[in-house]
Motif scaffolding. Structure first.
Motif, PDB file in Angstrom:
ATOM      1  N   ASN A 172       0.861  -1.187   0.000  1.00  0.00           N
ATOM      2  CA  ASN A 172       0.000   0.000   0.000  1.00  0.00           C
ATOM      3  C   ASN A 172       0.894   1.232   0.000  1.00  0.00           C
ATOM      4  OD1 ASN A 172      -2.635  -1.193   0.113  1.00  0.00           O
ATOM      5  ND2 ASN A 172      -2.211  -1.780   2.234  1.00  0.00           N
ATOM      6  N   ASN A 173       1.152   1.742  -1.196  1.00  0.00           N
ATOM      7  CA  ASN A 173       2.124   2.828  -1.348  1.00  0.00           C
ATOM      8  C   ASN A 173       1.503   4.132  -1.855  1.00  0.00           C
ATOM      9  OD1 ASN A 173       4.976   3.983  -2.121  1.00  0.00           O
ATOM     10  ND2 ASN A 173       3.841   3.929  -4.047  1.00  0.00           N
ATOM     11  N   ALA A 174       0.455   4.047  -2.680  1.00  0.00           N
ATOM     12  CA  ALA A 174      -0.110   5.261  -3.304  1.00  0.00           C
ATOM     13  C   ALA A 174      -0.587   6.236  -2.226  1.00  0.00           C
ATOM     14  CB  ALA A 174      -1.279   4.885  -4.217  1.00  0.00           C
ATOM     15  N   ALA A 175      -0.257   7.490  -2.422  1.00  0.00           N
ATOM     16  CA  ALA A 175      -0.683   8.525  -1.468  1.00  0.00           C
ATOM     17  C   ALA A 175      -0.497   9.872  -2.122  1.00  0.00           C
ATOM     18  CB  ALA A 175       0.155   8.454  -0.184  1.00  0.00           C
ATOM     19  N   ASP A 176      -1.156  10.881  -1.568  1.00  0.00           N
ATOM     20  CA  ASP A 176      -0.780  12.241  -1.927  1.00  0.00           C
ATOM     21  C   ASP A 176      -0.799  13.119  -0.686  1.00  0.00           C
ATOM     22  OD1 ASP A 176      -3.429  12.788  -1.607  1.00  0.00           O
ATOM     23  OD2 ASP A 176      -3.844  13.035  -3.743  1.00  0.00           O
ATOM     24  N   ASP A 177      -0.357  14.345  -0.870  1.00  0.00           N
ATOM     25  CA  ASP A 177      -0.125  15.229   0.260  1.00  0.00           C
ATOM     26  C   ASP A 177      -0.919  16.506   0.057  1.00  0.00           C
ATOM     27  OD1 ASP A 177       0.911  16.256   2.576  1.00  0.00           O
ATOM     28  OD2 ASP A 177       2.952  16.521   1.833  1.00  0.00           O
ATOM     29  N   HIS A 178      -1.293  17.137   1.147  1.00  0.00           N
ATOM     30  CA  HIS A 178      -1.866  18.487   1.065  1.00  0.00           C
ATOM     31  C   HIS A 178      -1.450  19.216   2.322  1.00  0.00           C
ATOM     32  CE1 HIS A 178      -4.800  21.597  -0.088  1.00  0.00           C
ATOM     33  NE2 HIS A 178      -4.788  21.818   1.208  1.00  0.00           N
ATOM     34  N   GLU A 179      -0.509  20.145   2.169  1.00  0.00           N
ATOM     35  CA  GLU A 179       0.030  20.818   3.346  1.00  0.00           C
ATOM     36  C   GLU A 179      -0.844  22.007   3.714  1.00  0.00           C
ATOM     37  OE1 GLU A 179       4.176  21.697   2.862  1.00  0.00           O
ATOM     38  OE2 GLU A 179       4.626  19.652   2.227  1.00  0.00           O
ATOM     39  N   SER A 180      -1.392  21.986   4.915  1.00  0.00           N
ATOM     40  CA  SER A 180      -2.118  23.167   5.396  1.00  0.00           C
ATOM     41  C   SER A 180      -2.228  23.113   6.918  1.00  0.00           C
ATOM     42  CB  SER A 180      -3.510  23.245   4.760  1.00  0.00           C
ATOM     43  OG  SER A 180      -4.253  22.085   5.049  1.00  0.00           O
ATOM     44  N   ARG A 181      -2.416  24.311   7.497  1.00  0.00           N
ATOM     45  CA  ARG A 181      -2.595  24.409   8.950  1.00  0.00           C
ATOM     46  C   ARG A 181      -3.957  23.837   9.320  1.00  0.00           C
ATOM     47  NH1 ARG A 181      -2.204  29.859  11.603  1.00  0.00           N
ATOM     48  NH2 ARG A 181      -3.988  30.232  10.250  1.00  0.00           N
TER      49      ARG A 181
ATOM     50  N   GLN B 126      -7.795   5.122   4.078  1.00  0.00           N
ATOM     51  CA  GLN B 126      -8.960   4.260   3.806  1.00  0.00           C
ATOM     52  C   GLN B 126      -8.687   3.259   2.687  1.00  0.00           C
ATOM     53  OE1 GLN B 126     -13.051   5.955   3.908  1.00  0.00           O
ATOM     54  NE2 GLN B 126     -13.130   5.304   1.776  1.00  0.00           N
ATOM     55  N   SER B 127      -8.012   3.708   1.635  1.00  0.00           N
ATOM     56  CA  SER B 127      -7.749   2.778   0.520  1.00  0.00           C
ATOM     57  C   SER B 127      -6.858   1.619   0.995  1.00  0.00           C
ATOM     58  CB  SER B 127      -7.114   3.506  -0.674  1.00  0.00           C
ATOM     59  OG  SER B 127      -5.723   3.671  -0.500  1.00  0.00           O
ATOM     60  N   CYS B 128      -5.962   1.893   1.935  1.00  0.00           N
ATOM     61  CA  CYS B 128      -5.067   0.835   2.449  1.00  0.00           C
ATOM     62  C   CYS B 128      -5.874  -0.182   3.249  1.00  0.00           C
ATOM     63  CB  CYS B 128      -3.969   1.450   3.317  1.00  0.00           C
ATOM     64  SG  CYS B 128      -3.051   2.756   2.495  1.00  0.00           S
ATOM     65  N   PHE B 129      -6.831   0.310   4.037  1.00  0.00           N
ATOM     66  CA  PHE B 129      -7.732  -0.578   4.784  1.00  0.00           C
ATOM     67  C   PHE B 129      -8.526  -1.447   3.805  1.00  0.00           C
ATOM     68  CE2 PHE B 129     -12.315  -0.699   5.993  1.00  0.00           C
ATOM     69  CZ  PHE B 129     -12.256  -1.757   6.888  1.00  0.00           C
TER      70      PHE B 129
ATOM     71  N   THR C  76      -1.439  -0.998  10.561  1.00  0.00           N
ATOM     72  CA  THR C  76      -0.388  -2.021  10.446  1.00  0.00           C
ATOM     73  C   THR C  76      -0.360  -2.905  11.692  1.00  0.00           C
ATOM     74  OG1 THR C  76       0.948  -0.517   9.106  1.00  0.00           O
ATOM     75  CG2 THR C  76       2.113  -2.343  10.181  1.00  0.00           C
ATOM     76  N   ARG C  77      -0.344  -2.276  12.860  1.00  0.00           N
ATOM     77  CA  ARG C  77      -0.260  -3.053  14.113  1.00  0.00           C
ATOM     78  C   ARG C  77      -1.523  -3.892  14.318  1.00  0.00           C
ATOM     79  NH1 ARG C  77       2.183   2.083  17.329  1.00  0.00           N
ATOM     80  NH2 ARG C  77       4.381   1.649  16.963  1.00  0.00           N
ATOM     81  N   ALA C  78      -2.690  -3.268  14.067  1.00  0.00           N
ATOM     82  CA  ALA C  78      -3.959  -3.979  14.300  1.00  0.00           C
ATOM     83  C   ALA C  78      -4.064  -5.192  13.381  1.00  0.00           C
ATOM     84  CB  ALA C  78      -5.129  -3.023  14.069  1.00  0.00           C
ATOM     85  N   THR C  79      -3.707  -5.031  12.112  1.00  0.00           N
ATOM     86  CA  THR C  79      -3.799  -6.145  11.162  1.00  0.00           C
ATOM     87  C   THR C  79      -2.765  -7.214  11.502  1.00  0.00           C
ATOM     88  OG1 THR C  79      -4.326  -4.428   9.528  1.00  0.00           O
ATOM     89  CG2 THR C  79      -4.040  -6.666   8.702  1.00  0.00           C
ATOM     90  N   ALA C  80      -1.579  -6.773  11.892  1.00  0.00           N
ATOM     91  CA  ALA C  80      -0.510  -7.724  12.225  1.00  0.00           C
ATOM     92  C   ALA C  80      -0.946  -8.671  13.342  1.00  0.00           C
ATOM     93  CB  ALA C  80       0.749  -6.964  12.633  1.00  0.00           C
ATOM     94  N   LEU C  81      -1.586  -8.127  14.358  1.00  0.00           N
ATOM     95  CA  LEU C  81      -2.009  -8.975  15.487  1.00  0.00           C
ATOM     96  C   LEU C  81      -3.049  -9.992  15.040  1.00  0.00           C
ATOM     97  CD1 LEU C  81      -2.279  -6.493  18.496  1.00  0.00           C
ATOM     98  CD2 LEU C  81      -0.333  -7.846  17.719  1.00  0.00           C
ATOM     99  N   GLU C  82      -3.983  -9.539  14.207  1.00  0.00           N
ATOM    100  CA  GLU C  82      -5.048 -10.462  13.774  1.00  0.00           C
ATOM    101  C   GLU C  82      -4.517 -11.573  12.873  1.00  0.00           C
ATOM    102  OE1 GLU C  82      -8.783  -8.918  12.475  1.00  0.00           O
ATOM    103  OE2 GLU C  82      -8.674  -7.201  13.828  1.00  0.00           O
TER     104      GLU C  82
END
Ligand SMILES: NC(=O)c1ccc[n+]([C@@H]2O[C@H](COP(=O)([O-])OP(=O)(O)OC[C@H]3O[C@@H](n4cnc5c(N)ncnc54)[C@H](OP(=O)(O)O)[C@@H]3O)[C@@H](O)[C@H]2O)c1
Length: 260
Positions: free
Chosen positions: A99-108, A126-129, A176-182
């Motif tokens: 799960n690598n695809a992502a984008d960024d939006h920098e704002s306060r 969400q897409s990774c889930f 990552t942690r939650a899925t790893a345990l299951e």
């Protein structure tokens, strides 16, 4: 899964492994797809740009493995199901999900619209889930599976004025942690990869400003920006039998940024 050649077992070999890599049209995702194919894996690379995906596919022509591609927008749950089903059909199964695809939006935080927050979270978390959920039966089917969630050093520490991205990347380490345990008893290892500054299109606007680029180098103890291949080599480790006793962890590859 390992290969023995003249008594030598290469625990980083990926021959016969089948991988779905999102965001494979450029940057870190492309480098991961090529590194996997170099180690013998069959890869389905997914992104929106057909032209750039074709370049990724062409880069694997002379490698032991192969790269196939699928054009899909991973903000759509239907496209996510299609990507996983296509990987299973075209590769004959699925052992590794990146799960690598992502984008960024920098704002306060005060300036971040709800729609912006949702847009960043939709792709970066969400897409990774949804991809992990859809891939679940295939990852558990054969000889052990791997999920690699490409988070960020900003999944472990924060910066100012990047609230949606930082939140999504922290959330991805939680996923990552939650899925790893299951899935630990199912022989599916789930780990996160947390890059520091890497020279890709995502960072291009910052690197175009010499002052900002110099600042990023100063912030990084190694004194330089990473190349995508330096992240891909860590992904090979997390995809291979060499990491079979490692799950629920975050492998930070940041030139020392978070060690300070
Ligand atoms: N570069 C860094 O400094 C850095 C640092 C830490 C973590 N990371 C993480 O590393 C990962 C890769 O980043 P990168 O630097 O390689 O970024 P990048 O060069 O911008 O690549 C992003 C990839 O995601 C794909 N993508 C974007 N939106 C998509 C969508 N809606 N559906 C399908 N694919 C989509 C893009 O392809 P299309 O545009 O063709 O769809 C592209 O292949 C990300 O998770 C990023 O957060 C990067």
């Amino acid at each position: 899964m390992t290969t023995a050649t003249q008594g030598f077992v290469d625990e980083f070999d990926l021959t016969g492994r089948r991988a779905l890599v999102t965001g494979a049209s450029r940057g870190i995702g492309r480098a991961i797809a090529i590194a996997f194919a170099r180690r013998g894996a069959s890869v389905l690379g997914v992104a929106r740009s057909a032209e750039s995906l074709a370049e990724t596919m062409a880069a694997a022509e002379d490698l032991p493995g192969r790269i196939e591609v699928l054009v899909a927008d991973l903000r759509s749950p239907d496209s996510i199901c299609e990507a996983v089903e296509t990987a299973n059909t075209r590769l004959g199964g699925l052992d590794i999900l990146v799960n690598n695809a992502a984008d960024d939006h920098e704002s306060r935080i005060e300036d971040t619209e709800l729609s912006t927050w949702q847009r960043v979270l939709e792709l970066n978390l969400q897409s990774c889930f949804l991809l992990t959920q859809a891939a679940s039966p295939y990852l558990k089917a054969d000889d052990g599976g791997k999920v690699i969630n490409v988070s960020s050093m900003l999944g472990t520490v924060a910066v100012r004025e990047d609230v949606a991205y930082v939140s999504a990347k922290h959330g991805l380490i939680g996923l990552t942690r939650a899925t790893a345990l299951e899935w630990a008893r199912k022989n599916v290892q789930v780990n996160a990869l947390a890059p520091g500054f890497v020279e890709t299109e995502m960072l291009a606007p910052s690197l175009a400003d010499p002052d900002v680029a110099a600042y990023m180098r100063r912030l990084t103890p190694a004194g330089r920006i990473a190349q995508p291949e330096e992240i891909a080599s860590a992904a090979v480790f997390l995809a291979s039998a060499g990491s079979d006793f490692m799950t629920g962890q975050t492998l930070v590859v940041d030139g020392g940024y978070t060690a300070q």
